[in-house]
Design a protein around this motif. Structure first.
Motif, mmCIF file in Angstrom:
data_model
loop_
_atom_site.group_PDB
_atom_site.id
_atom_site.type_symbol
_atom_site.label_atom_id
_atom_site.label_comp_id
_atom_site.label_asym_id
_atom_site.label_seq_id
_atom_site.Cartn_x
_atom_site.Cartn_y
_atom_site.Cartn_z
ATOM 1 N N ILE A 6 0.942 -1.380 -0.019
ATOM 2 C CA ILE A 6 0.173 0.015 0.097
ATOM 3 C C ILE A 6 0.788 1.199 -0.130
ATOM 4 N N ASN A 7 0.475 2.031 -0.663
ATOM 5 C CA ASN A 7 1.524 3.191 -0.882
ATOM 6 C C ASN A 7 0.722 4.559 -1.297
ATOM 7 N N ALA A 8 0.981 5.435 -0.120
ATOM 8 C CA ALA A 8 0.445 6.854 0.128
ATOM 9 C C ALA A 8 -1.102 6.694 -0.387
ATOM 10 N N LEU A 9 -1.695 5.875 0.339
ATOM 11 C CA LEU A 9 -3.258 5.566 0.384
ATOM 12 C C LEU A 9 -4.021 6.652 1.052
ATOM 13 N N SER A 10 -5.153 7.186 0.356
ATOM 14 C CA SER A 10 -5.962 8.313 1.122
ATOM 15 C C SER A 10 -7.311 7.854 0.816
ATOM 16 N N THR A 24 3.320 -2.359 3.935
ATOM 17 C CA THR A 24 3.669 -3.621 3.348
ATOM 18 C C THR A 24 3.007 -4.806 3.957
ATOM 19 N N VAL A 25 2.335 -5.684 3.349
ATOM 20 C CA VAL A 25 1.899 -6.994 4.048
ATOM 21 C C VAL A 25 2.837 -7.978 3.755
ATOM 22 N N SER A 26 3.372 -8.985 4.589
ATOM 23 C CA SER A 26 4.303 -10.075 4.263
ATOM 24 C C SER A 26 3.581 -11.228 4.725
ATOM 25 N N ASP A 49 -9.576 -5.431 -0.484
ATOM 26 C CA ASP A 49 -10.201 -6.423 -1.236
ATOM 27 C C ASP A 49 -10.538 -6.151 -2.587
ATOM 28 N N GLY A 50 -10.501 -4.836 -2.831
ATOM 29 C CA GLY A 50 -10.755 -4.462 -4.382
ATOM 30 C C GLY A 50 -12.244 -4.136 -4.432
ATOM 31 N N LYS A 51 -13.020 -4.182 -3.458
ATOM 32 C CA LYS A 51 -14.458 -3.880 -3.533
ATOM 33 C C LYS A 51 -14.700 -2.342 -3.682
ATOM 34 N N SER A 56 -6.865 8.488 -3.589
ATOM 35 C CA SER A 56 -5.605 8.456 -3.895
ATOM 36 C C SER A 56 -4.835 7.437 -3.446
ATOM 37 N N GLY A 57 -3.624 7.267 -4.174
ATOM 38 C CA GLY A 57 -2.679 6.208 -3.546
ATOM 39 C C GLY A 57 -3.002 4.806 -4.509
ATOM 40 N N THR A 58 -1.989 3.872 -4.364
ATOM 41 C CA THR A 58 -2.374 2.585 -4.869
ATOM 42 C C THR A 58 -1.992 1.493 -3.834
ATOM 43 N N ILE A 59 -2.665 0.235 -4.379
ATOM 44 C CA ILE A 59 -2.334 -0.954 -3.625
ATOM 45 C C ILE A 59 -2.000 -1.880 -4.865
ATOM 46 N N THR A 60 -0.881 -2.401 -4.450
ATOM 47 C CA THR A 60 -0.016 -3.605 -5.619
ATOM 48 C C THR A 60 -0.192 -4.674 -4.528
ATOM 49 N N ARG A 61 -0.926 -5.784 -5.575
ATOM 50 C CA ARG A 61 -1.034 -7.129 -5.088
ATOM 51 C C ARG A 61 -0.151 -8.094 -5.813
#
Length: 508
Positions: A6-10, A24-26, A49-51, A56-61
């Motif tokens: 998760i980066n700079a999520l708002s 970051t989730v490990s 979950d993508g729902k 703003s910001g990004t989630i990279t899975r």
């Protein structure tokens, strides 16, 4: 190994819920997600979950990541299905035809009794409905698990089973949990994320240790901010002195130096960030009008029975005196709520076997908040029961976290936390000296639970209460009554009872 970044999520929904969140989730992570009610916990889980989409910001899975999300409420269309069928429906049709055995395996792991598996969800308790939701998600074999308030409606025995189940999960399945149960978070997490509008904080610690670390970090921020402001003040004082000297002496060098000092002060002031101030979801305040009576409540070997008259237990001779905070202990179905309701009926003149002091002023709240009428509004609730004008009522409601827009809205539209705060406000306005509280922490966030603890303790309130929240009952109680067999026994501590309940309900 990182599986989600998760980066700079708002997220902004009218107000900023949280901003610039980086996480970051490990694989080995067990993350407790902590924030006040309405601060964006469920929204964040929905984004992961993508729902939902962030502002703003990004989630990279990681490629092919399967996320299992157990939400707070069960879909309405599932309520007519049996528990078994609701779990089976989570499998694709072609898989459900040949692999229904997976349902038996999962329900066995979660220790769901066979006789409940084929009952409609609408006939089951909230705890079993949540267990069905968890089973329906787990049967899909997710790579990552999101649990939104998983202990809601669970008794201590089921909480213990859930703890054990989570701790036995494969370590390569990370879990993110939102919960207001402090003891549960301590038992199941190894990282804690405190979600805030600005500068959310993450610690590699379970909740209680992380909370201590958070307090230290906030105190350091407070000291740093005060120090920065002091430096700004000193720079400006120095600049003012140099300016006077420069003007009087006609020195351009001193005037230039003055300008430089003011610029440094401005930059330092702009960079200085105040320490986080938690925005309360609403004050919880209680009162204790006191009493000179030796005992407020006397139980003369009261028989506690089921509605059809079957004996559950006898209380023996028991007294509740001013300053006593009595916690009623017992497994589900043993009659804790029955005793609370019998005392309540006795106080209203509809029950015998309970004596009470003439000076008693009781206040009662049950776990369903049945003293609140769903068709009423917060304003009508206060003005109908208490001699307060409209202006005073609105100020009281605002202080309890019910804003002006919600004050004339029917109670059914309020959140669970807002209803509890309204109920506690109504109790306070009765100016009681004795509280009957059945599961008072339901729907309260951690700050609300701690506020209620402080109010009961600091005011020396007298109360009889039931709670499944281990942290709450440990902190509040100074006397403990335990339902054992057909008797009500006073014990020095709740620990033996808690150990028994958490040990799968077996004798220890």
């Amino acid at each position: 190994m990182t599986i989600l970044d998760i980066n700079a999520l708002s997220i902004t929904l009218g107000d900023v819920l949280f901003s610039d969140l980086t996480l970051t989730v490990s694989k080995a992570d067990r993350i407790g997600l902590v924030a006040a009610n309405g601060s964006g916990k469920s929204t964040l889980l929905s984004c992961i979950d993508g729902k939902s989409e962030p502002t703003s910001g990004t989630i990279t899975r990681s490629r092919g990541l399967r996320v299992g999300y157990v939400q707070q409420t069960i879909p309405h269309e599932h309520m007519d299905k049996t528990l078994y069928d609701s779990v089976l429906a989570a499998l694709p049709p072609e898989q459900a035809d040949y692999e229904s055995w997976r349902v038996d395996v999962v329900l066995g792991e979660l220790q769901v009794p066979y006789e409940l598996q084929h009952k409609p969800l609408s006939e089951l308790s909230g705890g079993w409905q949540r267990t069905a939701m968890l089973a329906a998600v787990w049967i899909t074999e997710p790579d990552m698990l999101l649990l939104d308030e998983p202990t809601n409606h669970l008794d201590l025995h089921r909480i213990a089973l859930l703890q054990d189940w989570l701790n036995a999960l494969p370590r390569d399945v990370p879990v993110i949990i939102t919960s207001h149960d402090r003891a549960f978070l301590d038992a199941t997490t190894n990282r804690t994320l405190f979600l805030r509008p600005e500068r959310s904080r993450i610690f590699r610690l379970p909740f209680s240790e992380a909370r201590d670390a958070l307090n230290e970090a906030d105190a350091a921020d407070e000291r740093r901010f005060a120090n920065d402001l002091n430096k700004v003040q000193q720079l400006r004082k120095k600049a003012a002195k140099l300016k006077n000297v420069g003007i009087n002496s006609g020195s351009d060098l001193l005037l230039t130096k003055t300008k430089q000092l003011n610029e440094r002060a401005n930059k330092l002031e702009e960079a200085a960030k105040p320490a986080h101030r938690e925005q309360s979801a609403g004050d919880i305040r209680l009162t204790n009008s006191g009493s000179h009576a030796k005992a407020l409540i006397t139980l003369n070997d009261l028989e506690v029975t089921t509605p059809d008259g079957r004996l559950l237990y006898k209380t023996g001779q028991k007294w509740i005196c001013p300053g006593d905070r009595v916690v009623l202990l017992g497994a589900n179905g043993t009659g804790k709520t029955r005793l609370i309701s019998m005392i309540q009926r006795a106080l209203s003149g509809a029950e015998t076997g309970v004596k009470f002091a003439p000076s008693i002023v009781p206040a009662y709240s049950d776990q369903h908040l049945s003293q609140l009428e769903e068709g009423e509004t917060p304003m009508s609730t206060l003005t109908a029961q208490f001699d307060v004008g409209d202006q005073r009522a609105r100020a009281l409601l605002a202080g309890a976290g019910i804003n002006i827009q919600m004050q004339d809205t029917r109670l059914g539209k309020l959140s669970g936390g807002q209803k509890v705060r309204l109920a506690m406000l109504a109790l306070r306005l009765k100016h009681p000296n004795f509280y009957l509280l059945d599961e008072p922490t339901n729907h309260l966030d951690i700050d609300g639970q701690e506020a209620l603890e402080r109010e009961l303790i600091d005011h020396g309130a007298c109360c009889l209460l039931v709670s499944h929240d281990r942290s709450f009952l440990r902190h509040v109680g100074n006397r403990f009554w335990w339902i054992q067999g057909k008797k009500l026994i006073e014990v020095d501590s709740p620990e033996e009872f808690l150990e028994q309940e958490m040990n799968n309900g077996e004798e220890v």
